[in-house]
Structures are given as structure tokens and as C-alpha cells.
Design an enzyme around this catalytic site. Sequence first.
Site, PDB file in Angstrom:
ATOM      1  N   ASP A 240       0.860  -1.184   0.000  1.00 54.98           N
ATOM      2  CA  ASP A 240       0.000   0.000   0.000  1.00 54.98           C
ATOM      3  C   ASP A 240       0.905   1.246   0.000  1.00 54.98           C
ATOM      4  O   ASP A 240       1.955   1.273   0.642  1.00 54.98           O
ATOM      5  CB  ASP A 240      -0.855  -0.039   1.294  1.00 54.98           C
ATOM      6  CG  ASP A 240      -1.884   1.055   1.356  1.00 54.98           C
ATOM      7  OD1 ASP A 240      -3.078   0.733   1.175  1.00 54.98           O
ATOM      8  OD2 ASP A 240      -1.487   2.226   1.580  1.00 54.98           O
TER       9      ASP A 240
ATOM     10  N   ASN B  27      -2.084  13.094  -2.864  1.00 55.20           N
ATOM     11  CA  ASN B  27      -3.227  13.634  -3.618  1.00 55.20           C
ATOM     12  C   ASN B  27      -3.503  15.074  -3.199  1.00 55.20           C
ATOM     13  O   ASN B  27      -3.689  15.949  -4.068  1.00 55.20           O
ATOM     14  CB  ASN B  27      -4.485  12.817  -3.326  1.00 55.20           C
ATOM     15  CG  ASN B  27      -4.667  11.679  -4.329  1.00 55.20           C
ATOM     16  OD1 ASN B  27      -4.142  11.759  -5.429  1.00 55.20           O
ATOM     17  ND2 ASN B  27      -5.408  10.661  -3.936  1.00 55.20           N
TER      18      ASN B  27
ATOM     19  N   ASP C 281      -2.501   9.826  -9.564  1.00 52.92           N
ATOM     20  CA  ASP C 281      -2.663   8.764 -10.594  1.00 52.92           C
ATOM     21  C   ASP C 281      -1.313   8.356 -11.172  1.00 52.92           C
ATOM     22  O   ASP C 281      -1.024   7.169 -11.327  1.00 52.92           O
ATOM     23  CB  ASP C 281      -3.554   9.261 -11.740  1.00 52.92           C
ATOM     24  CG  ASP C 281      -5.022   9.265 -11.344  1.00 52.92           C
ATOM     25  OD1 ASP C 281      -5.336   8.748 -10.247  1.00 52.92           O
ATOM     26  OD2 ASP C 281      -5.847   9.766 -12.135  1.00 52.92           O
TER      27      ASP C 281
ATOM     28  N   GLU D 144      -5.167   2.451  -3.489  1.00 50.35           N
ATOM     29  CA  GLU D 144      -3.706   2.511  -3.642  1.00 50.35           C
ATOM     30  C   GLU D 144      -3.092   1.256  -3.048  1.00 50.35           C
ATOM     31  O   GLU D 144      -1.945   1.214  -2.656  1.00 50.35           O
ATOM     32  CB  GLU D 144      -3.170   3.810  -3.020  1.00 50.35           C
ATOM     33  CG  GLU D 144      -2.899   3.841  -1.533  1.00 50.35           C
ATOM     34  CD  GLU D 144      -4.111   3.624  -0.624  1.00 50.35           C
ATOM     35  OE1 GLU D 144      -5.189   3.201  -1.105  1.00 50.35           O
ATOM     36  OE2 GLU D 144      -3.980   3.832   0.576  1.00 50.35           O
TER      37      GLU D 144
HETATM   38  N1  LIG Z   1      -5.196   9.853  -7.251  1.00 48.09           N
HETATM   39  C1  LIG Z   1      -5.870   8.795  -6.848  1.00 48.09           C
HETATM   40  N2  LIG Z   1      -6.195   8.658  -5.567  1.00 48.09           N
HETATM   41  C2  LIG Z   1      -6.835   7.606  -5.137  1.00 48.09           C
HETATM   42  C3  LIG Z   1      -7.211   6.582  -6.059  1.00 48.09           C
HETATM   43  N3  LIG Z   1      -7.857   5.600  -5.361  1.00 48.09           N
HETATM   44  C4  LIG Z   1      -7.879   5.977  -4.104  1.00 48.09           C
HETATM   45  N4  LIG Z   1      -7.282   7.191  -3.923  1.00 48.09           N
HETATM   46  C5  LIG Z   1      -7.092   7.923  -2.735  1.00 48.09           C
HETATM   47  O1  LIG Z   1      -6.137   7.269  -1.895  1.00 48.09           O
HETATM   48  C6  LIG Z   1      -6.328   7.743  -0.599  1.00 48.09           C
HETATM   49  C7  LIG Z   1      -6.152   6.661   0.383  1.00 48.09           C
HETATM   50  O2  LIG Z   1      -6.052   7.238   1.607  1.00 48.09           O
HETATM   51  P1  LIG Z   1      -6.001   6.441   2.941  1.00 48.09           P
HETATM   52  O3  LIG Z   1      -6.853   5.197   2.865  1.00 48.09           O
HETATM   53  O4  LIG Z   1      -6.353   7.353   4.055  1.00 48.09           O
HETATM   54  O5  LIG Z   1      -4.553   5.980   3.094  1.00 48.09           O
HETATM   55  P2  LIG Z   1      -3.195   6.853   3.125  1.00 48.09           P
HETATM   56  O6  LIG Z   1      -3.446   8.225   3.029  1.00 48.09           O
HETATM   57  O7  LIG Z   1      -2.313   6.235   2.110  1.00 48.09           O
HETATM   58  O8  LIG Z   1      -2.623   6.476   4.484  1.00 48.09           O
HETATM   59  P3  LIG Z   1      -1.907   5.189   4.878  1.00 48.09           P
HETATM   60  O9  LIG Z   1      -2.360   4.110   4.032  1.00 48.09           O
HETATM   61  O10 LIG Z   1      -2.222   4.941   6.284  1.00 48.09           O
HETATM   62  O11 LIG Z   1      -0.435   5.453   4.708  1.00 48.09           O
HETATM   63  C8  LIG Z   1      -7.728   8.319  -0.576  1.00 48.09           C
HETATM   64  O12 LIG Z   1      -7.653   9.739  -0.394  1.00 48.09           O
HETATM   65  C9  LIG Z   1      -8.323   8.018  -1.914  1.00 48.09           C
HETATM   66  O13 LIG Z   1      -9.177   9.048  -2.375  1.00 48.09           O
HETATM   67  C10 LIG Z   1      -6.861   6.768  -7.424  1.00 48.09           C
HETATM   68  O14 LIG Z   1      -7.152   5.961  -8.303  1.00 48.09           O
HETATM   69  N5  LIG Z   1      -6.184   7.868  -7.743  1.00 48.09           N
END
Ligand SMILES: Nc1nc2c(ncn2[C@@H]2O[C@H](COP(=O)(O)OP(=O)(O)OP(=O)(O)O)[C@@H](O)[C@H]2O)c(=O)[nH]1
Length: 452
Positions: free
Chosen positions: A333, A341, A350, A376
Amino acid sequence: MFNWLNVSMTRKISGLSFVLLSFLFVVIVYSAYQSQRIYKEMHEVAEIDVPLSEVMADIEMLQLKQHLLMESIRQQGDVFFSDQSLQEKSIEGFDRFSAQLAAQLDKSTEILRTGLGFGSIRIKLLDHRSLIQHINLLHQHRIKFDHLVDDFLKQGKQGFSTSWPMLELQDKGLDTQTDELLRKIDQLTINVSAAVESQERHFVVMNAVLGISAFGIGTYLTLYIIITFRKRIWSLRGQIESLHRSIVVEHDKASVNHKGLDELDELETDLKVLVRQFSKEMSNRHKVEAQLIELATRDKLTGAFNRHKWDELIKDELALANRGHHFSLILLDVDHFKKINDTYGHDVGDNVLKLLVNTLRKRLREIDVLFRVGGEEFAVLVKDTNLEGAGMLAEQLRKKVEALNENGMPPFTISLGVTDYQDSDDQSRIVKRADVLLYEAKGAGRNTVVIG
Ligand SMILES: Nc1nc2c(ncn2[C@@H]2O[C@H](COP(=O)(O)OP(=O)(O)OP(=O)(O)O)[C@@H](O)[C@H]2O)c(=O)[nH]1
């Protein structure tokens, strides 16, 4: 009931050919039989006709000699009895005439008997009977004439005036009877020949009728085959054309209905074009299918396999592992992806995901499979690898991502949880275990590999 219209074309053609061949066979047998019969009849007729003609000629010759003899005696008158040598020659002439006439009459009787043996077509029983009666009558006349000749000679010069007219009268009667017999014999030979000619005519007519019938059947068969074949071929070509039109694109639509040497040649060409078109369509379809499968199983953004494919492959891999194959699972992850983002924008986020997938792919083997299982979050099926090997791989992946320094891309790290297949694992158990390990890695400060 037998319905000719409903039977198959093969049976119809076979049936008609059989009828035609049988018919021709009958014609040949009939012709051979009739030719043989006519030849036999002609032979038999010749056995009657020729000897009877000979007999007629001989009798006519005898009549002529007899006329001459009678004429010479008539001219001599009673002086005849003064000429000893003439008397002797005349006696001899009368004897010869009588004997030869008797012989010719017997010969005719014999020929007629032979003719009767050939059957009633050659000599009818009534004709035979009438002729035999006539011959017997002629015999009697001949015998009577012989007696009168004896009387004539006995009476000599004195009785000439009475015996000679009687002899002449009997001779005339004999002559008339002989002419009548010759006429009857002549008529008989004409009848006999006419019977054979009638047979020949009958034969020719029958042969013509049979020949015309065979020609009719042959013509019908030929026309039937031609028309049926043409109909079927036209119908087939029509079907091919509509099939062709239904599968080809607009600009190719004129490519059937070729002109060829004959209908079969044209049909063959049409079929070849259709088969070519079909194989082209099949290959296009395979390509489209492959593209659809690709679309259905791949993640659009990164090109990694999607969750649907993950569900499919993990099941397969678990089934294989149950039978002794080993595999490991890495769940990873992106750390603080939300922050990326938020800081750089969604597009950069992306691009980070794409860069991550490219980086992982470069290190993974052909047999390892990478899936995007969440936003992600990614999973790697590491085939034929134990926990230690998978742990080393995970560490290498972590380091590679950490070391990335792409132009215009923010630095980022990943956390990884690594586990391997354990007896009686199912999908949820092994995933859960890897997820817990990933969670531990996050808890341990991220950019970490936790193995378990
Ligand atoms: N740009 C983009 N963002 C995405 C996509 N899919 C998911 N996200 C974003 O990925 C983020 C995941 O955030 P979290 O689940 O809080 O995880 P994190 O911020 O990585 O924190 P940790 O996993 O604890 O390190 C969310 O803000 C989603 O909106 C995608 O296809 N593209």
C-alpha cells in the site's frame, strides 16, 4: 404411398438412371433377340424360297420342252408314225417329261413339308394342304397323260385323228394345271417373304419406339439433373451471398457472385471467398475477444490485473497449493497517499500509481502476477516461492520504490505485508493474514516489510 416428389435428389437420379439403363438393356436384348430371329427366318425362308424357285424354273423348262415335242408331233401329223427315229425320240421325250415332272413334284412336296416344319409363319397349313392336293392332282393328270401317250402310240396312224386330239387336250389340261401350280408356288414364296418383311418392319418400328422412349427418358434425366443442380446451386449461391453480406463491411459487399467456367466453378469460388471472409472474421473476433478480456481483467489506470482477475487467480493458486504447489502473497500500500493527492493533486496521484506499477513490474518475474486490489493497495502472487524468498523480494521492491527519483514526481514509499500459503488456507484467511502484516508495517512507521 410412395411419393416421388419427396425422395432425395440422389434417389431420384439413381432411380431414373436405373430405369434408363434397364430400358437400354431391354432394347439391346430385344434387338439381339429379334436380329437373331430375323436371321433365322431369312435362313429358313431361303431354304424354302430358293429350292422352290429352282423347282419352278425346272418345271417351266419341262413345260417348254413338252410344248416343243407336242408341236413337232402336231406338225408331222400321221406322218409321225412313218418316222421311226422321231417316234423313238418322242417316246423318250414323253418318258423323260413324265419322270422329271414326277421328280419335281415330289421335290416340291418335300420342300413344302420342310417349310411346314419351320412353323405356320413360313407356310400356312391351309396353303400347304391346297398345294399338296394340287400336286397330287397334277400327278394324276400326268399319269393319265402317260396312258393317253400309250394309247396314242398303240393306235398308230389309223387312230391318229381320234387319239391325237385327246392327247392334246390332256396336255393342255396338264399345262393349265402346271401353270396353276406354279402360280400357287409363286404366291407362296411371295407370302413367305412378305411374312419376314413384316417381321422386319415390326422390328424396325419396335426398335424406333424403344429408342425414342430411351431418348425421352435420357433427355428427362439429363434435364432433371441440370435443372435440379442449377436450382440448388442458385439457392446455395443466394444463401452464400446473403451470409457474405451479413458478415462483411460495406466496401467488400460486391465480392461474391463471381463469374466462372460453370455454375460449380462459380459456387466453389463463392465458397472460397466466404471461407476466407469467415476466417478473417474469426481472427478479428479473436482479437476483439482478447481485447475485451484484457479490458475486463485489467485496471484501466495502471494496467495491473483488477480485483475480478484477482478473485479468479487466487482461487486457482489456492487449488494448486492444495495439491502441493507453494506460493506467497505480498500485500502493499502506498504510504500517505491521501497526502500526495492533497499536496500534488489527483492527477499526480494517478501518475504515482502508474509509476509504482511500472517499477514493481520491472522487478517481478514473468510468473508473478500483480493486482490492484484497492485504491492505492496492490497484491503480488509470488508463485513457487517460500516465505523467505517472498520477503527478500518485498524488501527489494520497497527499496526500489524508495529509491525512485522521477522527474516531476514526488517521492513516495510503500509498506508491505508478506505471508506464504499455509495448510488449509482459503482466500479470506491468507488475505487477512497479509492484511494484518501490512497493517503492522504501517504501524511500524511505514516504508517497512513485515513477514509472517
Ligand atoms: N489519485 C488517486 N487517488 C486515489 C485513487 N484511489 C484511491 N485514492 C485515494 O487514496 C487515498 C487513500 O487514503 P487512505 O486510505 O487514508 O490511506 P493513506 O493516506 O495512504 O494512508 P496510509 O495508508 O495509512 O499510509 C484516498 O484519499 C483516496 O481518495 C486513485 O485511483 N487515484
